[in-house]
Design a protein around this motif. Sequence first.
Motif, short mmCIF file in Angstrom:
data_model
loop_
_atom_site.label_atom_id
_atom_site.label_comp_id
_atom_site.label_asym_id
_atom_site.label_seq_id
_atom_site.Cartn_x
_atom_site.Cartn_y
_atom_site.Cartn_z
N ASN A 17 -26.70 -43.49 -6.98
CA ASN A 17 -27.78 -42.57 -7.35
C ASN A 17 -27.24 -41.14 -7.30
OD1 ASN A 17 -30.21 -44.46 -7.28
ND2 ASN A 17 -29.31 -44.79 -5.27
N THR B 102 -33.51 -34.22 -9.82
CA THR B 102 -33.54 -35.53 -10.45
C THR B 102 -32.70 -36.48 -9.62
OG1 THR B 102 -31.63 -35.05 -11.87
CG2 THR B 102 -33.81 -34.60 -12.80
N GLU C 91 -32.58 -40.75 -13.66
CA GLU C 91 -33.39 -40.22 -14.75
C GLU C 91 -34.76 -39.73 -14.27
OE1 GLU C 91 -32.27 -39.89 -17.99
OE2 GLU C 91 -30.37 -40.50 -17.09
N LYS C 92 -35.10 -39.99 -13.01
CA LYS C 92 -36.43 -39.63 -12.49
C LYS C 92 -36.46 -38.19 -12.00
CE LYS C 92 -40.21 -41.23 -9.65
NZ LYS C 92 -40.65 -42.19 -8.65
N VAL C 93 -37.49 -37.45 -12.43
CA VAL C 93 -37.66 -36.06 -12.05
C VAL C 93 -38.64 -35.98 -10.87
CG1 VAL C 93 -38.48 -33.79 -12.81
CG2 VAL C 93 -37.26 -35.29 -14.41
N HIS C 94 -38.25 -35.22 -9.86
CA HIS C 94 -39.11 -34.96 -8.70
C HIS C 94 -39.36 -33.46 -8.66
CE1 HIS C 94 -38.53 -39.01 -7.00
NE2 HIS C 94 -37.32 -38.91 -7.51
N ILE D 217 -38.79 -39.40 -0.32
CA ILE D 217 -38.23 -39.61 -1.65
C ILE D 217 -36.96 -40.44 -1.58
CG2 ILE D 217 -37.19 -38.47 -3.66
CD1 ILE D 217 -39.19 -36.14 -3.12
N GLU E 3 -37.17 -44.24 -1.30
CA GLU E 3 -37.44 -45.00 -2.53
C GLU E 3 -36.15 -45.58 -3.12
OE1 GLU E 3 -39.60 -42.77 -5.51
OE2 GLU E 3 -40.74 -41.72 -3.94
N TYR E 4 -35.02 -44.99 -2.79
CA TYR E 4 -33.74 -45.36 -3.40
C TYR E 4 -32.81 -46.12 -2.45
CZ TYR E 4 -35.35 -42.17 -6.96
OH TYR E 4 -36.10 -41.56 -7.93
#
Length: 166
Positions: free
Chosen positions: A87, A144, A147-150, A161, A164-165
């Motif tokens: 990630n 990011t 591809e996910k924007v926070h 956050i 989640e990964y």
Amino acid sequence: MEHQQNSSSVNVAEVDEKLLKVQSAIVQFKAIKGALIPVLHEVQDIYGYLPEHVLQIVSTELNLPMSEIYGVASFYHFFSLTPKGENVVHVCLGTACYIKGAQAVLDRLSTELNVPVQGTTADNKFTLEATRCLGACGLAPVMTIGEKVHGRLVSNNIPKILNEYK
């Protein structure tokens, strides 16, 4: 001893499969002008970065000096000469994000991941990078992960956050 031989056979087969994909990309793009960039993209897609031993093959096959390949690879930010984590976390340090506290977010990420900026965690799960602008100023501060924007981040949200990964 027998087990070690089997284990190395699997590794060699995996390496050979990756090199076959690289060779296929070289054949696909070799005839077009500007083949280097698409070939480098393919190499990075296959390996996750641009390993030196593969760049040597690209150099030979495209008849380009290593200096030119390294020049292109180091000029474009999307190429990496070092392995990245599963990630990749990009924290925006553009003006809007910086003013709204991006440095505190970056510092918290560094602490939580126990890695310096531009570093990769020991388990290769995360790579932490600072960027100039992610183009989401209305969500400042923003990062990011893949591809996910926070957006609208505060440093206290970082542990949740990251979970989640994991």
